[in-house]
Design a protein around this motif. Structure first.
Motif, PDB file in Angstrom:
ATOM      1  N   GLU A  96       3.974   5.926  -5.331  1.00  0.00           N
ATOM      2  CA  GLU A  96       3.902   6.055  -6.783  1.00  0.00           C
ATOM      3  C   GLU A  96       2.894   7.140  -7.176  1.00  0.00           C
ATOM      4  O   GLU A  96       3.153   7.947  -8.075  1.00  0.00           O
ATOM      5  CB  GLU A  96       3.516   4.710  -7.413  1.00  0.00           C
ATOM      6  CG  GLU A  96       3.475   4.706  -8.912  1.00  0.00           C
ATOM      7  CD  GLU A  96       4.829   4.958  -9.563  1.00  0.00           C
ATOM      8  OE1 GLU A  96       4.840   5.354 -10.740  1.00  0.00           O
ATOM      9  OE2 GLU A  96       5.872   4.784  -8.898  1.00  0.00           O
TER      10      GLU A  96
ATOM     11  N   ARG B 155       0.834  -1.207   0.000  1.00  0.00           N
ATOM     12  CA  ARG B 155       0.000   0.000   0.000  1.00  0.00           C
ATOM     13  C   ARG B 155       0.866   1.252   0.000  1.00  0.00           C
ATOM     14  O   ARG B 155       0.611   2.215  -0.734  1.00  0.00           O
ATOM     15  CB  ARG B 155      -0.927   0.008   1.219  1.00  0.00           C
ATOM     16  CG  ARG B 155      -1.918   1.173   1.219  1.00  0.00           C
ATOM     17  CD  ARG B 155      -2.739   1.246   2.492  1.00  0.00           C
ATOM     18  NE  ARG B 155      -1.946   1.298   3.704  1.00  0.00           N
ATOM     19  CZ  ARG B 155      -1.366   2.406   4.183  1.00  0.00           C
ATOM     20  NH1 ARG B 155      -1.471   3.539   3.519  1.00  0.00           N
ATOM     21  NH2 ARG B 155      -0.673   2.375   5.293  1.00  0.00           N
TER      22      ARG B 155
ATOM     23  N   LYS C 243       3.915   1.574  -1.143  1.00  0.00           N
ATOM     24  CA  LYS C 243       4.557   1.715  -2.458  1.00  0.00           C
ATOM     25  C   LYS C 243       3.588   2.337  -3.452  1.00  0.00           C
ATOM     26  O   LYS C 243       3.967   3.188  -4.258  1.00  0.00           O
ATOM     27  CB  LYS C 243       5.037   0.357  -2.964  1.00  0.00           C
ATOM     28  CG  LYS C 243       6.311  -0.111  -2.304  1.00  0.00           C
ATOM     29  CD  LYS C 243       6.752  -1.454  -2.874  1.00  0.00           C
ATOM     30  CE  LYS C 243       8.053  -1.909  -2.245  1.00  0.00           C
ATOM     31  NZ  LYS C 243       8.506  -3.203  -2.790  1.00  0.00           N
ATOM     32  N   GLU C 244       2.333   1.905  -3.376  1.00  0.00           N
ATOM     33  CA  GLU C 244       1.310   2.461  -4.265  1.00  0.00           C
ATOM     34  C   GLU C 244       1.093   3.949  -3.963  1.00  0.00           C
ATOM     35  O   GLU C 244       1.033   4.770  -4.882  1.00  0.00           O
ATOM     36  CB  GLU C 244      -0.001   1.692  -4.085  1.00  0.00           C
ATOM     37  CG  GLU C 244      -1.089   2.089  -5.044  1.00  0.00           C
ATOM     38  CD  GLU C 244      -2.341   1.256  -4.854  1.00  0.00           C
ATOM     39  OE1 GLU C 244      -3.433   1.825  -5.016  1.00  0.00           O
ATOM     40  OE2 GLU C 244      -2.222   0.063  -4.542  1.00  0.00           O
ATOM     41  N   ASP C 245       0.994   4.278  -2.675  1.00  0.00           N
ATOM     42  CA  ASP C 245       0.846   5.691  -2.288  1.00  0.00           C
ATOM     43  C   ASP C 245       2.028   6.518  -2.781  1.00  0.00           C
ATOM     44  O   ASP C 245       1.861   7.640  -3.280  1.00  0.00           O
ATOM     45  CB  ASP C 245       0.731   5.836  -0.768  1.00  0.00           C
ATOM     46  CG  ASP C 245      -0.569   5.288  -0.213  1.00  0.00           C
ATOM     47  OD1 ASP C 245      -1.470   4.950  -1.007  1.00  0.00           O
ATOM     48  OD2 ASP C 245      -0.668   5.197   1.034  1.00  0.00           O
TER      49      ASP C 245
END
Length: 101
Positions: free
Chosen positions: A86, A80, A82-84
């Motif tokens: 990005e 999560r 890493k997604e944030d």
């Protein structure tokens, strides 16, 4: 040759638990503190690790169910984050382009 000592199973389990709960202490230090030979303690730890792996299905992780659950939770959180990260990187690039126009 020295006489072989038989230790109670509870003593063995407690010794192995002490090793697991004291990562800052060496096996030599713990064995000396318990009054047992280093190789005896090393053997008990190795046997417990083998038993744990057999119970875990041979996965070889040697982790408790709580540790497995925490690892799973941390992996989800990491994904999560890493997604944030990005999303924030793309937003920063977008706003950088907008301010140069």
């Amino acid at each position: 040759m020295a006489k072989r000592k038989n230790y109670p199973e509870e003593f063995k389990r407690d010794a192995v638990d002490l090793v697991r709960s004291s990562p800052e202490r060496s096996l030599t230090d713990i064995a000396h503190g318990l009054g047992i030979h280093l190789e005896t303690l090393r053997k008990w730890v190795r046997e417990e690790r083998s038993r744990t792996q057999a119970v875990d299905g041979g996965g070889g992780t040697g982790m408790t169910p709580d540790e497995k659950e925490e690892l799973s939770r941390l992996r989800r959180e990491n994904a999560r984050l890493k997604e944030d990260n990005e999303i924030l990187r793309k937003a920063a690039a977008y706003f950088a382009r907008e301010t140069t126009r």
